[in-house]
Write a protein that holds these residues in place. Structure first.
Motif, mmCIF file in Angstrom:
data_model
loop_
_atom_site.group_PDB
_atom_site.id
_atom_site.type_symbol
_atom_site.label_atom_id
_atom_site.label_comp_id
_atom_site.label_asym_id
_atom_site.label_seq_id
_atom_site.Cartn_x
_atom_site.Cartn_y
_atom_site.Cartn_z
ATOM 1 N N CYS A 1 26.940 -3.205 4.577
ATOM 2 C CA CYS A 1 26.675 -1.833 5.015
ATOM 3 C C CYS A 1 26.507 -0.884 3.836
ATOM 4 C CB CYS A 1 27.807 -1.346 5.922
ATOM 5 S SG CYS A 1 27.725 -1.980 7.614
ATOM 6 N N PHE A 2 27.301 -1.069 2.790
ATOM 7 C CA PHE A 2 27.190 -0.179 1.632
ATOM 8 C C PHE A 2 25.812 -0.308 0.985
ATOM 9 C CE2 PHE A 2 27.591 0.910 -2.856
ATOM 10 C CZ PHE A 2 28.270 2.120 -2.801
ATOM 11 N N ALA A 3 25.401 -1.538 0.724
ATOM 12 C CA ALA A 3 24.106 -1.752 0.068
ATOM 13 C C ALA A 3 22.949 -1.312 0.958
ATOM 14 C CB ALA A 3 23.956 -3.227 -0.310
ATOM 15 N N LEU A 4 23.002 -1.674 2.243
ATOM 16 C CA LEU A 4 21.891 -1.364 3.146
ATOM 17 C C LEU A 4 21.794 0.127 3.460
ATOM 18 C CD1 LEU A 4 22.157 -4.338 5.665
ATOM 19 C CD2 LEU A 4 20.296 -3.932 4.035
ATOM 20 N N SER A 5 22.938 0.810 3.575
ATOM 21 C CA SER A 5 22.892 2.237 3.910
ATOM 22 C C SER A 5 22.325 3.058 2.762
ATOM 23 C CB SER A 5 24.286 2.748 4.301
ATOM 24 O OG SER A 5 25.219 2.541 3.257
ATOM 25 N N LEU A 6 22.618 2.679 1.510
ATOM 26 C CA LEU A 6 22.012 3.373 0.375
ATOM 27 C C LEU A 6 20.523 3.053 0.277
ATOM 28 C CD1 LEU A 6 24.608 3.262 -2.555
ATOM 29 C CD2 LEU A 6 23.785 5.258 -1.293
ATOM 30 N N THR A 7 20.159 1.801 0.560
ATOM 31 C CA THR A 7 18.742 1.433 0.567
ATOM 32 C C THR A 7 17.997 2.196 1.650
ATOM 33 O OG1 THR A 7 19.295 -0.787 -0.239
ATOM 34 C CG2 THR A 7 17.119 -0.484 0.749
ATOM 35 N N LEU A 8 18.586 2.300 2.830
ATOM 36 C CA LEU A 8 18.003 3.072 3.931
ATOM 37 C C LEU A 8 17.759 4.522 3.514
ATOM 38 C CD1 LEU A 8 17.380 3.411 7.063
ATOM 39 C CD2 LEU A 8 19.785 4.069 7.267
ATOM 40 N N THR A 9 18.707 5.103 2.811
ATOM 41 C CA THR A 9 18.564 6.479 2.341
ATOM 42 C C THR A 9 17.386 6.609 1.380
ATOM 43 O OG1 THR A 9 20.943 6.898 2.592
ATOM 44 C CG2 THR A 9 19.722 8.352 1.108
ATOM 45 N N LEU A 10 17.294 5.710 0.409
ATOM 46 C CA LEU A 10 16.198 5.761 -0.562
ATOM 47 C C LEU A 10 14.845 5.529 0.104
ATOM 48 C CD1 LEU A 10 17.799 3.783 -3.533
ATOM 49 C CD2 LEU A 10 17.519 6.252 -3.339
ATOM 50 N N ASP A 11 14.822 4.751 1.191
ATOM 51 C CA ASP A 11 13.570 4.492 1.911
ATOM 52 C C ASP A 11 12.962 5.758 2.500
ATOM 53 O OD1 ASP A 11 13.722 1.787 1.410
ATOM 54 O OD2 ASP A 11 14.543 1.266 3.376
ATOM 55 N N HIS A 12 13.763 6.774 2.747
ATOM 56 C CA HIS A 12 13.273 7.950 3.468
ATOM 57 C C HIS A 12 12.288 8.790 2.670
ATOM 58 C CE1 HIS A 12 16.067 7.236 6.740
ATOM 59 N NE2 HIS A 12 15.613 8.296 7.360
ATOM 60 N N LEU A 13 12.314 8.688 1.335
ATOM 61 C CA LEU A 13 11.429 9.505 0.508
ATOM 62 C C LEU A 13 10.780 8.638 -0.566
ATOM 63 C CD1 LEU A 13 13.693 12.654 0.101
ATOM 64 C CD2 LEU A 13 11.560 12.558 1.371
ATOM 65 N N PRO A 14 9.483 8.740 -0.763
ATOM 66 C CA PRO A 14 8.810 7.890 -1.753
ATOM 67 C C PRO A 14 9.047 8.336 -3.190
ATOM 68 C CG PRO A 14 7.224 9.347 -0.681
ATOM 69 C CD PRO A 14 8.523 9.540 0.036
ATOM 70 N N ASP A 15 9.234 9.626 -3.418
ATOM 71 C CA ASP A 15 9.413 10.133 -4.775
ATOM 72 C C ASP A 15 10.804 9.783 -5.288
ATOM 73 O OD1 ASP A 15 8.733 11.944 -7.107
ATOM 74 O OD2 ASP A 15 10.536 12.918 -6.319
ATOM 75 N N PRO A 16 10.931 9.129 -6.455
ATOM 76 C CA PRO A 16 12.243 8.721 -6.951
ATOM 77 C C PRO A 16 13.208 9.887 -7.156
ATOM 78 C CG PRO A 16 10.514 7.575 -8.147
ATOM 79 C CD PRO A 16 9.836 8.617 -7.310
ATOM 80 N N GLY A 17 12.703 11.023 -7.666
ATOM 81 C CA GLY A 17 13.582 12.167 -7.888
ATOM 82 C C GLY A 17 14.148 12.708 -6.596
ATOM 83 N N ALA A 18 13.272 12.910 -5.603
ATOM 84 C CA ALA A 18 13.721 13.425 -4.310
ATOM 85 C C ALA A 18 14.643 12.426 -3.620
ATOM 86 C CB ALA A 18 12.516 13.732 -3.421
ATOM 87 N N ALA A 19 14.307 11.131 -3.703
ATOM 88 C CA ALA A 19 15.156 10.102 -3.093
ATOM 89 C C ALA A 19 16.529 10.062 -3.762
ATOM 90 C CB ALA A 19 14.471 8.743 -3.193
ATOM 91 N N GLY A 20 16.557 10.243 -5.077
ATOM 92 C CA GLY A 20 17.829 10.276 -5.784
ATOM 93 C C GLY A 20 18.694 11.452 -5.360
ATOM 94 N N ARG A 21 18.069 12.620 -5.184
ATOM 95 C CA ARG A 21 18.831 13.785 -4.728
ATOM 96 C C ARG A 21 19.345 13.576 -3.305
ATOM 97 N NH1 ARG A 21 14.333 16.315 -6.661
ATOM 98 N NH2 ARG A 21 13.776 17.146 -4.603
#
Length: 408
Positions: free
Chosen positions: A322-342
């Protein structure tokens, strides 16, 4: 293709290869440093309390304050990140952990120990808030695998500290040594970050600058989801050994259950991204991970003395996935690395505050009812609720869910 285009492609290919080899090593080194300052405390708590005079409430601050630091700094990243910078941020974070561990080698008071926890927690918070954006930028085509390796290294560092801290303390005859020895991986992480991390243009590194996500309903949903599906971890670390001590287990045997849980967390963090790598839809794998967790908590509720290792293994595997997948799910929501990181920083900020509160709630239920059964039932119910929430995260809806303007 023109000669210039070929040269550009070759340079890009070479950079990605370099990131693939050196970047993963750096990510692992960072992850290993993010949990020992928390997990090394528990096995030595009796010696610490006897030497410093800390009560149970004061001792709880050694866990609570760092977790709150993780949440609060992550929320402040949109304002502090551009001023601090990614490179300086990582160096400051590792230095804070290293100085806190060095301080722990020398301290002899409860107040100093609590202060060192705040310092180390601040360092962890900085690194933890920045790493998802780094992964998104360094490994744009391999985010799940890189996030899984990062999660596994984080959990392995925590489990190793829990096992090795009392061994080191006994060898040197001082409990401070069991807490301060984690200065060494912090220094190693500093060396790797300074010497072998992949070099990037300044424009790429400044990607953390930008607005916040407090006005985004999807960001809040992701944050609450992250906090609740990972909340079992802090409750297990806090109360699982206590629960089995009450069932007449020895201190050593009950403590080994945390080690077993950590092993299966690492296995999940490494295996689940491999299993899910061909699918952009994280929902089936998140549902599976939550059901595995649910099976473990059902075992604790219904048959805690029959196959306890199985129940703890199921909980550990479900939590690690769940920890790994939930962070991956979050990053999936935005294509831009900066915005996804925020976005990941916001999700972790709110999420870690929630995970820090959950052990208090489960502990309060234990005090009120006289049993941990109600606590396990609460965690099981929250998992069932999160199964329903998981269904909302359809990939085709990411763009629409994140369309609301980000506040400056």
């Amino acid at each position: 293709m023109s000669g210039g285009g070929c040269e550009s492609a070759l340079r890009e290919s070479g950079t990605r290869a370099q990131v693939g080899s050196l970047g993963l090593l750096v990510i692992v080194a960072l992850g290993i440093n993010l949990r020992p300052m928390l997990t090394s405390i528990g096995p030595l708590l009796s010696e610490i309390r006897q030497a410093t005079g800390l009560g149970f409430q004061g001792a709880s601050m050694l866990t609570v304050l760092p977790v709150l630091c993780m949440g609060l700094f992550a929320l402040a990243l949109p304002w502090l990140g551009p001023r601090l910078g990614e490179g300086r941020g990582m160096v400051c974070g590792l230095l804070a952990i290293a100085v806190a561990c060095l301080w722990r080698l020398l301290l002899d008071s409860g107040l100093a120990l609590v202060a060192s926890a705040v310092l180390a927690g601040t360092g962890v918070a900085i690194i933890q808030a920045l790493v998802p954006g780094v992964i998104k930028r360094w490994f744009p085509q391999r985010v799940p695998a890189a996030m899984g390796l990062y999660s596994a290294s984080l959990m392995a560092g925590g489990g190793s500290a829990a096992v090795l801290a009392p061994v080191v303390a006994e060898h040197f005859g001082r409990w401070q040594s069991g807490l301060g020895i984690w200065l060494l991986p912090a220094l190693f992480g500093l060396l790797l970050w300074g010497l072998v991390r992949p070099r990037e243009p300044a424009a790429g590194i400044q990607a953390q600058a930008g607005g916040h996500f407090f006005a985004s309903r999807r960001a809040w949903l992701l944050a609450i989801y992250f906090g609740l599906i990972n909340g079992g971890y802090t409750s297990m670390v806090a109360w699982l050994p206590v629960y089995y001590r009450q069932l007449d287990w020895s201190a050593e045997a009950s403590g080994q259950l945390i080690g077993l849980m950590t092993i299966f967390q690492v296995l999940a963090a490494l295996s689940m991204p491999i299993l899910s790598r061909r699918s952009a839809d994280r929902r089936p794998w998140l549902c599976l991970s939550l059901l595995v967790q649910l099976g473990g908590f059902a075992g604790l509720l219904l048959a805690p003395l029959h196959l306890p290792g199985l129940w703890v293994a199921l909980i550990g595997y479900g939590l690690g996935a769940c920890f790994a997948l939930s962070l991956t799910l979050t990053l999936d929501h935005l294509p831009d690395p900066g915005a996804a990181g925020r976005l990941a920083a916001f999700v972790q900020g709110i999420g870690f505050i929630i995970t820090g509160i959950i052990p208090y709630v489960t502990g309060w239920l234990r005090d009120v009812t006289g049993s941990f059964q109600t606590s396990w039932l609460l965690l099981a119910v929250s998992i069932v609720l999160m199964l329903g929430v998981t269904l909302r995260f359809a990939p085709h809806g990411y763009a629409r869910a994140m369309q609301r303007p980000v506040a400056e």
